[in-house]
Design an enzyme around this catalytic site. Structure first.
Site, short mmCIF file in Angstrom:
data_model
loop_
_atom_site.label_atom_id
_atom_site.label_comp_id
_atom_site.label_asym_id
_atom_site.label_seq_id
_atom_site.Cartn_x
_atom_site.Cartn_y
_atom_site.Cartn_z
N GLN A 6 0.79 -1.23 0.00
CA GLN A 6 0.00 0.00 0.00
C GLN A 6 0.82 1.28 0.00
OE1 GLN A 6 -1.22 0.73 4.53
NE2 GLN A 6 -1.81 -1.32 3.88
N HIS B 235 0.04 5.62 1.11
CA HIS B 235 -0.89 6.62 1.64
C HIS B 235 -0.65 7.94 0.91
CE1 HIS B 235 -1.65 3.64 4.59
NE2 HIS B 235 -0.41 3.67 5.03
N GLU C 165 2.93 7.80 8.79
CA GLU C 165 2.80 6.88 9.93
C GLU C 165 4.13 6.45 10.52
OE1 GLU C 165 0.25 4.10 7.93
OE2 GLU C 165 1.88 2.76 7.37
N HIS D 38 4.75 0.34 0.89
CA HIS D 38 5.13 -0.51 2.02
C HIS D 38 4.10 -1.61 2.24
CE1 HIS D 38 2.34 2.47 3.68
NE2 HIS D 38 2.07 1.63 4.67
N ARG E 29 -4.15 0.52 -2.64
CA ARG E 29 -3.54 -0.81 -2.61
C ARG E 29 -3.13 -1.32 -3.98
NH1 ARG E 29 -7.98 -0.62 0.76
NH2 ARG E 29 -7.47 -0.92 2.97
ZN ZN Z 1 0.36 1.95 5.89
#
Ligand code: ZN
Length: 389
Positions: free
Chosen positions: A100, A102, A131, A255, A274
Site C-alpha cells: 500500500q 498513503h 505513519e 510498504h 492498494r
Molecule cells: Zn500503511
C-alpha cells in the site's frame, strides 16, 4: 470534560490478516470466538472511534471533543485542526497486510473532493497519513524501494521471459521514471503472464535462489497465492524491527507490514491505496499517482531515538503527532500542552494529577488526557508510550 484522565474503550478490527492469539497473549484481550484480531484503534476517527465514560454515561471521544474543543485539544490544535490530529493503533499481523501507499495532503484533499467529499472506493477522508510503526515483538515489514541496480539484479536473477522487455527498458532508463514504468507493467501483467512469473519465482526458490529473501517470499507465497504482490521483496526493502525499534513512513512510500505486533501512530486518516496482497479493492493507477518512485537506502529506514534516562523520543518530520516511550519511573512530571493518549505496553502505570486524581492502568490499557490537565505525575514499572501533538 473536567477530569484529568479518561480510560479509553477501544474497538477491535477483526480483519482477516489479524492474529488470533497475539493481543490475548500480550495484553489479555479476550477472544472467546477465536476471531482474527488485527487492530485496536485509539482515537476519534469516525471509522473506529474510542469511547470514554463521563459520570455513568458512555460517550464517543469524537462527541466529547466536539463539545469543548479548546479545553480538550488546546487552543492551538482546536484552531488549526479542530479535531484530534492523530490516531494510535496496535497492529497484530499474522499474515501480511496489503501492499500500500498513503496519499499526501493535497492528493487526499483532491481525491476526497472527486468522491463528492464522501468516504468512497479510494479515499475515506481528506487527510494525509504519514505513519510511525514501533515494534512490540519482532516486526517484519517491507518499506521503500531498493536502489535501482539491486532491483534490476533481482529481476535478472528471476530471469522471467515475460518481464525481459520491460526490464531491458528499465535498464536503459535507470531512474524514477524508468522504474515507474517497470512497476506499472509488473502490477498489470495479464493473468497468464502473471501466473508464469509467479511460477518462475516458486521454481527459483525451490532451487535455493533468493536465499536472503526467502523468509519474506515464502511467507507471502503462503499467505497470498497467485498475488503479484508476492514479488514485492524483490523491489522493496525487507526489514525486521526488533522490539523498541521504529520506522517512519512519509506519504507516497510503498510498504507492507508482514508479521508481528506493533504500535502504529498516524495522522487521523484512513486513506489507503492498494496494489496487492489483499482481497480488498486494488487501484493501481491511483496508487501510482500517489507513489514516490525514488530509490531509498536501507540504513535510513530506522528512526534514531533521542534518549534521556529511561525515556526515548522518536523524532518525526510532521506536526500531526509526537511519539515517545517511557520506562520505569517514580513521580515523573509530564507537561500537557495538547491532548494526549498514553498506552501501557508492559507492567503497571499510575497517573496522578496535581489535585490528587489518580488512574491505574496495566499493559494494553490506554488513557486520554485532555489539554486542560496541564501536568501530571507518572509512576510505572514497565513501559508505556505517549502520543501528543
Ligand atoms: Zn500503511
Amino acid at each position: 470534560m473536567m477530569a484529568s484522565f479518561y480510560r479509553l474503550r477501544n474497538s477491535i478490527k477483526n480483519y482477516a490478516w489479524g492474529s488470533r492469539t497475539a493481543l490475548n497473549a500480550l495484553f489479555g484481550v479476550p477472544n472467546p470466538d477465536e476471531q482474527p484480531q488485527a487492530e485496536i484503534w485509539m482515537g476519534a476517527h469516525p471509522a473506529g472511534c474510542s469511547e470514554i465514560e463521563i459520570g455513568a454515561v458512555s460517550i464517543s471521544l469524537q462527541d466529547a471533543i466536539a463539545q469543548s474543543p479548546e479545553t480538550v485539544l488546546g487552543e492551538r490544535t482546536a484552531e488549526k485542526v479542530g479535531q484530534l490530529p492523530f490516531l494510535v493503533k496496535i497492529l497484530a499481523a499474522e499474515t501480511a497486510l496489503s501492499l500500500q501507499v498513503h496519499p499526501d495532503k493535497r492528493q487526499a484533499e483532491e481525491g476526497y473532493a472527486r468522491q463528492g467529499n464522501r468516504a468512497g472506493d479510494d479515499y475515506n477522508d481528506a487527510n494525509h497519513k504519514p505513519e510511525l510503526v514501533y515494534a512490540i515483538t519482532p516486526f517484519m515489514a517491507m518499506n521503500g524501494f531498493r536502489p535501482y541496480p539491486e532491483i534490476v539484479n533481482h529481476f535478472l536473477r528471476l530471469n522471467s521471459p515475460e518481464l525481459m522487455p520491460a526490464l531491458t527498458e528499465f535498464r536503459t532508463n535507470l531512474n524514477a521514471d524508468g522504474f515507474k514504468r517497470f512497476f506499472v507493467c509488473l502490477m498489470q501483467l495479464a493473468p497468464q503472464a502473471k501466473s508464469n512469473v509467479l511460477k518462475q519465482l516458486k521454481e527459483s526458490l525451490e532451487a535455493g535462489g533468493f536465499v536472503h529473501l526467502q523468509e519474506f517470499l515464502i511467507r507471502l507465497q503462503q499467505d497470498y497465492p497467485g498475488d503479484i504482490g508476492i514479488l514485492a521483496p524483490l523491489f522493496l526493502h525487507c526489514i525486521t524491527l526488533e522490539p523498541g525499534e521504529a520506522m517512519f513512513l512519509q506519504g507516497g512510500t510503498l510498504h507492507a507490514y508482514v508479521h508481528g505486533t506493533a504500535v502504529e501512530v498516524m495522522a487521523c486518516s484512513d486513506n489507503v491505496l492498494r496494489a496487492g496482497l489483499t482481497p480488498k479493492k486494488i487501484n493501481v493507477p491511483e496508487l501510482v499517482n500517489c507513489t514516490v518512485f525514488s530509490e531509498t537506502h536501507e540504513h535510513t529506514l530506522k528512526l534514531v531515538a533521542d534518549t534521556a534516562g529511561t525515556d526515548r523520543h522518536y523524532p518525526v518530520p510532521v506536526e500531526d503527532f509526537r511519539f515517545s516511550v517511557m520506562g520505569n519511573c517514580q513521580q515523573k512530571r509530564i507537561e500537557v500542552d495538547s491532548a494526549q493518549i498514553l498506552l501501557v505496553l508492559e507492567g503497571f502505570t499510575t497517573l496522578r494529577d496535581t489535585r490528587g486524581e489518580e488512574m491505574r492502568l496495566r499493559a494494553g490499557q490506554s488513557v486520554f488526557i485532555p489539554a486542560l490537565t496541564e501536568a501530571y505525575f507518572l509512576t510505572q514499572t514497565g513501559q508505556s508510550c505517549l502520543v501528543q501533538c
